[in-house]
Motif scaffolding. Structure first.
Motif, PDB file in Angstrom:
ATOM      1  N   GLU A 160       0.859  -1.190   0.000  1.00 38.18           N
ATOM      2  CA  GLU A 160       0.000   0.000   0.000  1.00 38.18           C
ATOM      3  C   GLU A 160       0.896   1.242   0.000  1.00 38.18           C
ATOM      4  OE1 GLU A 160      -3.226  -0.048  -0.302  1.00 38.18           O
ATOM      5  OE2 GLU A 160      -3.451  -2.227  -0.080  1.00 38.18           O
ATOM      6  N   LEU A 161       0.574   2.196  -0.867  1.00 43.50           N
ATOM      7  CA  LEU A 161       1.411   3.389  -1.005  1.00 43.50           C
ATOM      8  C   LEU A 161       0.764   4.583  -0.314  1.00 43.50           C
ATOM      9  CD1 LEU A 161       2.299   3.052  -4.817  1.00 43.50           C
ATOM     10  CD2 LEU A 161       3.510   2.072  -2.854  1.00 43.50           C
ATOM     11  N   HIS A 162       1.556   5.313   0.430  1.00 46.76           N
ATOM     12  CA  HIS A 162       1.052   6.498   1.133  1.00 46.76           C
ATOM     13  C   HIS A 162       1.988   7.674   0.850  1.00 46.76           C
ATOM     14  CE1 HIS A 162      -0.965   8.685   4.442  1.00 46.76           C
ATOM     15  NE2 HIS A 162       0.228   9.180   4.672  1.00 46.76           N
ATOM     16  N   PHE A 163       1.417   8.724   0.274  1.00 48.45           N
ATOM     17  CA  PHE A 163       2.222   9.904  -0.042  1.00 48.45           C
ATOM     18  C   PHE A 163       1.752  11.080   0.797  1.00 48.45           C
ATOM     19  CE2 PHE A 163       2.162   7.240  -3.836  1.00 48.45           C
ATOM     20  CZ  PHE A 163       3.525   7.122  -4.107  1.00 48.45           C
ATOM     21  N   THR A 164       2.683  11.822   1.344  1.00 48.23           N
ATOM     22  CA  THR A 164       2.305  12.992   2.127  1.00 48.23           C
ATOM     23  C   THR A 164       3.180  14.187   1.733  1.00 48.23           C
ATOM     24  OG1 THR A 164       2.357  13.969   4.347  1.00 48.23           O
ATOM     25  CG2 THR A 164       3.765  12.069   4.006  1.00 48.23           C
ATOM     26  N   PRO A 165       2.564  15.392   1.680  1.00 49.43           N
ATOM     27  CA  PRO A 165       3.361  16.587   1.363  1.00 49.43           C
ATOM     28  C   PRO A 165       4.302  16.997   2.495  1.00 49.43           C
ATOM     29  CG  PRO A 165       1.067  17.184   1.809  1.00 49.43           C
ATOM     30  CD  PRO A 165       1.133  15.683   1.831  1.00 49.43           C
ATOM     31  N   THR A 166       4.090  16.452   3.693  1.00 49.64           N
ATOM     32  CA  THR A 166       4.944  16.814   4.832  1.00 49.64           C
ATOM     33  C   THR A 166       6.410  16.516   4.516  1.00 49.64           C
ATOM     34  OG1 THR A 166       3.145  16.270   6.339  1.00 49.64           O
ATOM     35  CG2 THR A 166       5.346  16.391   7.298  1.00 49.64           C
ATOM     36  N   LEU A 167       7.282  17.466   4.790  1.00 46.32           N
ATOM     37  CA  LEU A 167       8.716  17.254   4.558  1.00 46.32           C
ATOM     38  C   LEU A 167       9.251  16.311   5.648  1.00 46.32           C
ATOM     39  CD1 LEU A 167       9.618  21.003   3.818  1.00 46.32           C
ATOM     40  CD2 LEU A 167       9.075  19.183   2.163  1.00 46.32           C
ATOM     41  N   TRP A 168      10.231  15.495   5.286  1.00 47.88           N
ATOM     42  CA  TRP A 168      10.699  14.476   6.237  1.00 47.88           C
ATOM     43  C   TRP A 168      11.054  15.053   7.630  1.00 47.88           C
ATOM     44  CZ3 TRP A 168      10.358   9.724   7.678  1.00 47.88           C
ATOM     45  CH2 TRP A 168      11.295   9.176   8.560  1.00 47.88           C
ATOM     46  N   PRO A 169      11.763  16.179   7.717  1.00 44.50           N
ATOM     47  CA  PRO A 169      12.087  16.680   9.063  1.00 44.50           C
ATOM     48  C   PRO A 169      10.853  17.106   9.865  1.00 44.50           C
ATOM     49  CG  PRO A 169      13.546  17.648   7.437  1.00 44.50           C
ATOM     50  CD  PRO A 169      12.450  16.964   6.676  1.00 44.50           C
ATOM     51  N   ASP A 170       9.726  17.342   9.192  1.00 45.86           N
ATOM     52  CA  ASP A 170       8.489  17.710   9.890  1.00 45.86           C
ATOM     53  C   ASP A 170       7.604  16.501  10.187  1.00 45.86           C
ATOM     54  OD1 ASP A 170       8.920  20.472  10.021  1.00 45.86           O
ATOM     55  OD2 ASP A 170       8.172  20.753   7.970  1.00 45.86           O
ATOM     56  N   PHE A 171       7.978  15.338   9.664  1.00 49.33           N
ATOM     57  CA  PHE A 171       7.181  14.132   9.896  1.00 49.33           C
ATOM     58  C   PHE A 171       7.258  13.805  11.394  1.00 49.33           C
ATOM     59  CE2 PHE A 171       6.162   9.543   9.321  1.00 49.33           C
ATOM     60  CZ  PHE A 171       5.079   9.680   8.477  1.00 49.33           C
ATOM     61  N   ASN A 172       6.212  13.176  11.923  1.00 47.25           N
ATOM     62  CA  ASN A 172       6.239  12.863  13.361  1.00 47.25           C
ATOM     63  C   ASN A 172       5.345  11.660  13.650  1.00 47.25           C
ATOM     64  OD1 ASN A 172       3.583  13.807  13.332  1.00 47.25           O
ATOM     65  ND2 ASN A 172       4.242  15.886  13.823  1.00 47.25           N
ATOM     66  N   LYS A 173       5.242  11.292  14.916  1.00 47.55           N
ATOM     67  CA  LYS A 173       4.482  10.096  15.280  1.00 47.55           C
ATOM     68  C   LYS A 173       3.005  10.217  14.923  1.00 47.55           C
ATOM     69  CE  LYS A 173       7.584   8.518  18.895  1.00 47.55           C
ATOM     70  NZ  LYS A 173       7.821   8.320  20.337  1.00 47.55           N
ATOM     71  N   ALA A 174       2.452  11.425  15.074  1.00 47.23           N
ATOM     72  CA  ALA A 174       1.030  11.615  14.752  1.00 47.23           C
ATOM     73  C   ALA A 174       0.793  11.367  13.259  1.00 47.23           C
ATOM     74  CB  ALA A 174       0.593  13.029  15.138  1.00 47.23           C
ATOM     75  N   GLU A 175       1.708  11.858  12.427  1.00 46.40           N
ATOM     76  CA  GLU A 175       1.585  11.634  10.977  1.00 46.40           C
ATOM     77  C   GLU A 175       1.775  10.161  10.645  1.00 46.40           C
ATOM     78  OE1 GLU A 175       1.926  13.629   7.905  1.00 46.40           O
ATOM     79  OE2 GLU A 175       1.956  15.648   8.729  1.00 46.40           O
ATOM     80  N   PHE A 176       2.668   9.530  11.353  1.00 45.31           N
ATOM     81  CA  PHE A 176       2.921   8.106  11.153  1.00 45.31           C
ATOM     82  C   PHE A 176       1.648   7.318  11.486  1.00 45.31           C
ATOM     83  CE2 PHE A 176       5.535   4.239  12.721  1.00 45.31           C
ATOM     84  CZ  PHE A 176       5.599   3.704  11.448  1.00 45.31           C
ATOM     85  N   ASP A 177       1.011   7.682  12.589  1.00 47.09           N
ATOM     86  CA  ASP A 177      -0.236   7.001  12.967  1.00 47.09           C
ATOM     87  C   ASP A 177      -1.343   7.233  11.936  1.00 47.09           C
ATOM     88  OD1 ASP A 177       0.692   5.710  15.211  1.00 47.09           O
ATOM     89  OD2 ASP A 177       0.322   7.426  16.520  1.00 47.09           O
ATOM     90  N   LYS A 178      -1.358   8.421  11.343  1.00 50.37           N
ATOM     91  CA  LYS A 178      -2.350   8.688  10.292  1.00 50.37           C
ATOM     92  C   LYS A 178      -2.115   7.763   9.098  1.00 50.37           C
ATOM     93  CE  LYS A 178      -2.431  13.428  10.120  1.00 50.37           C
ATOM     94  NZ  LYS A 178      -2.381  14.627   9.269  1.00 50.37           N
ATOM     95  N   ALA A 179      -0.854   7.598   8.735  1.00 52.20           N
ATOM     96  CA  ALA A 179      -0.512   6.713   7.607  1.00 52.20           C
ATOM     97  C   ALA A 179      -0.915   5.274   7.933  1.00 52.20           C
ATOM     98  CB  ALA A 179       0.981   6.797   7.304  1.00 52.20           C
ATOM     99  N   ILE A 180      -0.656   4.849   9.151  1.00 49.70           N
ATOM    100  CA  ILE A 180      -1.013   3.482   9.550  1.00 49.70           C
ATOM    101  C   ILE A 180      -2.532   3.317   9.542  1.00 49.70           C
ATOM    102  CG2 ILE A 180      -0.951   1.797  11.456  1.00 49.70           C
ATOM    103  CD1 ILE A 180       1.791   3.023  12.225  1.00 49.70           C
ATOM    104  N   ALA A 181      -3.247   4.336  10.038  1.00 51.61           N
ATOM    105  CA  ALA A 181      -4.712   4.263  10.060  1.00 51.61           C
ATOM    106  C   ALA A 181      -5.264   4.174   8.636  1.00 51.61           C
ATOM    107  CB  ALA A 181      -5.294   5.482  10.789  1.00 51.61           C
ATOM    108  N   SER A 182      -4.697   4.910   7.710  1.00 52.67           N
ATOM    109  CA  SER A 182      -5.208   4.853   6.335  1.00 52.67           C
ATOM    110  C   SER A 182      -4.902   3.479   5.738  1.00 52.67           C
ATOM    111  CB  SER A 182      -4.661   5.999   5.480  1.00 52.67           C
ATOM    112  OG  SER A 182      -3.508   5.625   4.787  1.00 52.67           O
ATOM    113  N   PHE A 183      -3.760   2.919   6.090  1.00 53.42           N
ATOM    114  CA  PHE A 183      -3.409   1.557   5.654  1.00 53.42           C
ATOM    115  C   PHE A 183      -4.422   0.543   6.178  1.00 53.42           C
ATOM    116  CE2 PHE A 183      -1.469  -2.398   7.167  1.00 53.42           C
ATOM    117  CZ  PHE A 183      -1.103  -2.968   5.960  1.00 53.42           C
ATOM    118  N   GLN A 184      -4.806   0.711   7.457  1.00 51.01           N
ATOM    119  CA  GLN A 184      -5.714  -0.274   8.079  1.00 51.01           C
ATOM    120  C   GLN A 184      -7.112  -0.247   7.477  1.00 51.01           C
ATOM    121  OE1 GLN A 184      -4.930   1.042  12.073  1.00 51.01           O
ATOM    122  NE2 GLN A 184      -3.689  -0.759  12.541  1.00 51.01           N
ATOM    123  N   LYS A 185      -7.465   0.893   6.869  1.00 50.64           N
ATOM    124  CA  LYS A 185      -8.801   1.004   6.256  1.00 50.64           C
ATOM    125  C   LYS A 185      -8.848   0.369   4.869  1.00 50.64           C
ATOM    126  CE  LYS A 185      -9.773   5.448   7.167  1.00 50.64           C
ATOM    127  NZ  LYS A 185      -9.153   6.480   7.463  1.00 50.64           N
TER     128      LYS A 185
END
Ligand code: IPE
Ligand code: MG
Length: 229
Positions: free
Chosen positions: A186-211
């Motif tokens: 499953e592919l997940h793309f986000t405009p967030t720049l890597w240094p701004d990525f964080n656990k909350a964004e990671f959880d969002k990606a995981i949640a979208s994967f789980q759906k």
């Protein structure tokens, strides 16, 4: 892990400041995987195409890589992390190659999280080195090789195929990452720049994967009627 340079530029900092911040994010994401019981994390740190960058940036990236190996391996080991580096390592400085060898050896018995760093890696390079090694090992069967024959020779043969691919920084492409292994990821793309990525964004990606419904070529009905088929 894309967007380090733009992150720095927005702050009027040199690109390398973005890479330094990017390493911090790696630490945070390793912690996030440990907390969430994720068993494999694979990071695309340096592609075979990244040598084309200005020499100064390449050399700073190498220095950061060396520094991270010198400073972090102990702690990774204590946390049950096994470190593996995949890619064509022959192009790296012998000192760096030795640090890599030692880091892998030191963490070899850990199994809580397998952290793979792809360095001087390219998906096409991986497939070609696997084909060439297979050809060397089983020349007589050339012309009759199956998919399963190549798999033991791929750089990440020790890991299952990835469930989720995340690319930060806004580009929506694979850029020669794990081409063979991403077939059903499953592919997940986000405009967030890597240094701004964080656990909350990671959880969002995981949640979208789980759906998402992973059908692997089957129909939706087949999945609900015969869950183990
Ligand atoms: C990704 O950030 C990190 C590496 C390739 C090492 P970039 O350096 O590609 O950052 P941008 O894309 O220029 O913002
Ligand atoms: Mg980039």
């Amino acid at each position: 892990m894309d967007g380090n340079g733009r992150w720095a530029k927005k702050r009027l900092l040199p690109r390398v400041a973005g890479h330094v911040k990017g390493v911090e994010l790696v630490r945070e994401m390793v912690r996030a995987c440990l907390e969430r019981g994720i068993a494999y994390l694979t990071l695309f740190a340096f592609s075979s195409e990244n040598w084309r960058r200005p020499q100064e940036e390449v050399s700073l990236l190498m220095q950061l890589f060396v520094k991270a190996l010198e400073q972090e391996v102990e702690k990774l080991g204590r946390n049950g992390v096994r470190l593996r580096i995949v890619g064509d390592l022959s192009r790296f400085d012998p000192h760096l190659q030795e640090l890599i060898r030692r880091a892998e050896e030191k963490t070899a018995t850990n199994d809580r999280l397998v952290l793979t760093v792809a360095a001087n890696y390219g998906g096409r390079w991986d497939i070609m080195q696997a084909v060439n090694r297979l050809a060397g090992a089983e020349p007589d069967r050339a012309g009759n090789w199956a998919e399963a024959d190549i798999e033991p020779y791929l750089a990440m043969s020790y890991a299952p195929e990835p469930d989720l691919f995340i690319r930060t920084g806004g580009e929506e492409r694979i850029s020669n990452f794990l081409l063979w292994q991403l077939a059903y990821t499953e592919l997940h793309f986000t405009p967030t720049l890597w240094p701004d990525f964080n656990k909350a964004e990671f959880d969002k990606a995981i949640a979208s994967f789980q759906k998402r419904e992973r059908r692997f070529g089957r129909t939706s009905e087949q999945l609900t009627e015969t869950p183990n088929a």
